[in-house]
Design a protein around this motif. Sequence first.
Motif, PDB file in Angstrom:
ATOM      1  N   THR A  63      32.924  28.298  48.863  1.00  0.00           N
ATOM      2  CA  THR A  63      32.372  26.836  48.749  1.00  0.00           C
ATOM      3  C   THR A  63      31.090  26.873  48.223  1.00  0.00           C
ATOM      4  O   THR A  63      30.481  26.186  47.394  1.00  0.00           O
ATOM      5  CB  THR A  63      32.387  26.272  50.173  1.00  0.00           C
ATOM      6  OG1 THR A  63      33.621  26.398  50.559  1.00  0.00           O
ATOM      7  CG2 THR A  63      31.920  24.931  49.974  1.00  0.00           C
ATOM      8  N   THR A  64      30.248  28.107  48.705  1.00  0.00           N
ATOM      9  CA  THR A  64      28.721  28.095  48.407  1.00  0.00           C
ATOM     10  C   THR A  64      28.611  28.486  46.948  1.00  0.00           C
ATOM     11  O   THR A  64      27.892  27.779  46.338  1.00  0.00           O
ATOM     12  CB  THR A  64      28.260  29.252  49.206  1.00  0.00           C
ATOM     13  OG1 THR A  64      28.448  28.970  50.595  1.00  0.00           O
ATOM     14  CG2 THR A  64      26.801  29.294  48.808  1.00  0.00           C
ATOM     15  N   ILE A  65      29.604  29.437  46.449  1.00  0.00           N
ATOM     16  CA  ILE A  65      29.636  29.677  44.978  1.00  0.00           C
ATOM     17  C   ILE A  65      29.989  28.639  44.239  1.00  0.00           C
ATOM     18  O   ILE A  65      29.250  28.021  43.031  1.00  0.00           O
ATOM     19  CB  ILE A  65      30.512  30.893  44.702  1.00  0.00           C
ATOM     20  CG1 ILE A  65      29.856  32.050  45.499  1.00  0.00           C
ATOM     21  CG2 ILE A  65      30.534  31.049  43.247  1.00  0.00           C
ATOM     22  CD1 ILE A  65      30.940  33.239  45.322  1.00  0.00           C
ATOM     23  N   ARG A 119      31.969  31.458  51.609  1.00  0.00           N
ATOM     24  CA  ARG A 119      31.610  31.934  50.379  1.00  0.00           C
ATOM     25  C   ARG A 119      31.824  31.165  49.009  1.00  0.00           C
ATOM     26  O   ARG A 119      31.132  31.013  48.057  1.00  0.00           O
ATOM     27  CB  ARG A 119      31.660  33.462  50.220  1.00  0.00           C
ATOM     28  CG  ARG A 119      31.003  34.263  51.454  1.00  0.00           C
ATOM     29  CD  ARG A 119      31.274  35.777  51.119  1.00  0.00           C
ATOM     30  NE  ARG A 119      30.372  36.251  52.358  1.00  0.00           N
ATOM     31  CZ  ARG A 119      30.631  37.526  52.694  1.00  0.00           C
ATOM     32  NH1 ARG A 119      31.432  38.235  51.917  1.00  0.00           N
ATOM     33  NH2 ARG A 119      29.901  38.225  53.654  1.00  0.00           N
ATOM     34  N   ALA A 162      29.864  25.374  44.746  1.00  0.00           N
ATOM     35  CA  ALA A 162      28.824  24.306  44.800  1.00  0.00           C
ATOM     36  C   ALA A 162      27.599  24.731  44.065  1.00  0.00           C
ATOM     37  O   ALA A 162      27.108  23.689  43.412  1.00  0.00           O
ATOM     38  CB  ALA A 162      28.346  24.017  46.429  1.00  0.00           C
ATOM     39  N   ALA A 163      27.226  25.890  43.876  1.00  0.00           N
ATOM     40  CA  ALA A 163      26.085  26.476  42.800  1.00  0.00           C
ATOM     41  C   ALA A 163      26.536  26.032  41.662  1.00  0.00           C
ATOM     42  O   ALA A 163      25.556  25.523  40.780  1.00  0.00           O
ATOM     43  CB  ALA A 163      25.598  27.902  43.331  1.00  0.00           C
ATOM     44  N   CYS A 164      27.818  26.487  41.290  1.00  0.00           N
ATOM     45  CA  CYS A 164      28.212  26.271  39.766  1.00  0.00           C
ATOM     46  C   CYS A 164      28.320  25.013  39.419  1.00  0.00           C
ATOM     47  O   CYS A 164      27.778  24.407  38.331  1.00  0.00           O
ATOM     48  CB  CYS A 164      29.555  26.942  39.804  1.00  0.00           C
ATOM     49  SG  CYS A 164      29.719  28.722  39.843  1.00  0.00           S
ATOM     50  N   HIS A 215      33.386  21.631  34.306  1.00  0.00           N
ATOM     51  CA  HIS A 215      32.784  20.960  35.408  1.00  0.00           C
ATOM     52  C   HIS A 215      33.972  20.114  36.289  1.00  0.00           C
ATOM     53  O   HIS A 215      33.797  20.144  37.586  1.00  0.00           O
ATOM     54  CB  HIS A 215      31.718  19.835  34.817  1.00  0.00           C
ATOM     55  CG  HIS A 215      30.968  19.345  36.012  1.00  0.00           C
ATOM     56  ND1 HIS A 215      29.931  19.963  36.743  1.00  0.00           N
ATOM     57  CD2 HIS A 215      30.741  18.080  36.243  1.00  0.00           C
ATOM     58  CE1 HIS A 215      29.277  19.125  37.393  1.00  0.00           C
ATOM     59  NE2 HIS A 215      29.720  17.936  37.119  1.00  0.00           N
ATOM     60  N   SER A 250      25.968  20.408  36.384  1.00  0.00           N
ATOM     61  CA  SER A 250      25.385  19.108  36.332  1.00  0.00           C
ATOM     62  C   SER A 250      24.057  18.857  35.771  1.00  0.00           C
ATOM     63  O   SER A 250      24.102  18.202  34.870  1.00  0.00           O
ATOM     64  CB  SER A 250      25.446  18.433  37.857  1.00  0.00           C
ATOM     65  OG  SER A 250      26.686  18.580  38.338  1.00  0.00           O
ATOM     66  N   MET A 263      26.379  22.567  40.865  1.00  0.00           N
ATOM     67  CA  MET A 263      25.008  21.906  40.856  1.00  0.00           C
ATOM     68  C   MET A 263      24.269  22.222  39.498  1.00  0.00           C
ATOM     69  O   MET A 263      23.547  21.696  38.681  1.00  0.00           O
ATOM     70  CB  MET A 263      24.048  22.032  41.877  1.00  0.00           C
ATOM     71  CG  MET A 263      24.640  21.562  43.177  1.00  0.00           C
ATOM     72  SD  MET A 263      24.372  19.764  42.966  1.00  0.00           S
ATOM     73  CE  MET A 263      22.534  19.665  42.810  1.00  0.00           C
ATOM     74  N   GLY A 264      24.446  23.602  39.057  1.00  0.00           N
ATOM     75  CA  GLY A 264      24.127  24.284  37.829  1.00  0.00           C
ATOM     76  C   GLY A 264      24.657  23.487  36.602  1.00  0.00           C
ATOM     77  O   GLY A 264      23.819  23.238  35.672  1.00  0.00           O
TER      78      GLY A 264
END
Length: 114
Positions: A61-63, A59, A65-67, A9, A72, A69-70
């Motif tokens: 950054t999006t990946i 792309r 950010a999704a990782c 993380h 977290s 949040m998941g």
Amino acid sequence: MTAVLLVIHVIVAISMIVVILLQRSEGGALGSLGGGGGGGGGGFGGLMSGRQSANLLTRITTILAACFMGMSMLLAILASRSVEPTSILDQQQQSPAPIETPAEPAEPSAPVAQ
């Protein structure tokens, strides 16, 4: 397992910070200071065009950010399951330590001056 996820993380968070800082700013005066100068899109030294690097960084950054949040949410779920609520009333009654009587004071080794 929680420690491994926590390390991953932190790595994802640091990676996301780096990728965000690599992106070209499109705001007011900050755009002229960052981004590698001259409309080159910055950062990749001619390896990609400005548009390709912007798409790639967006792309990534999006990946990330999704990782982030998941992970977290996963860490929050794992933390809530490992802690069991306990009550003081549920704990076994421990007998208090026995009270010891104080020892008698010893006689002085030197004579008391009167």
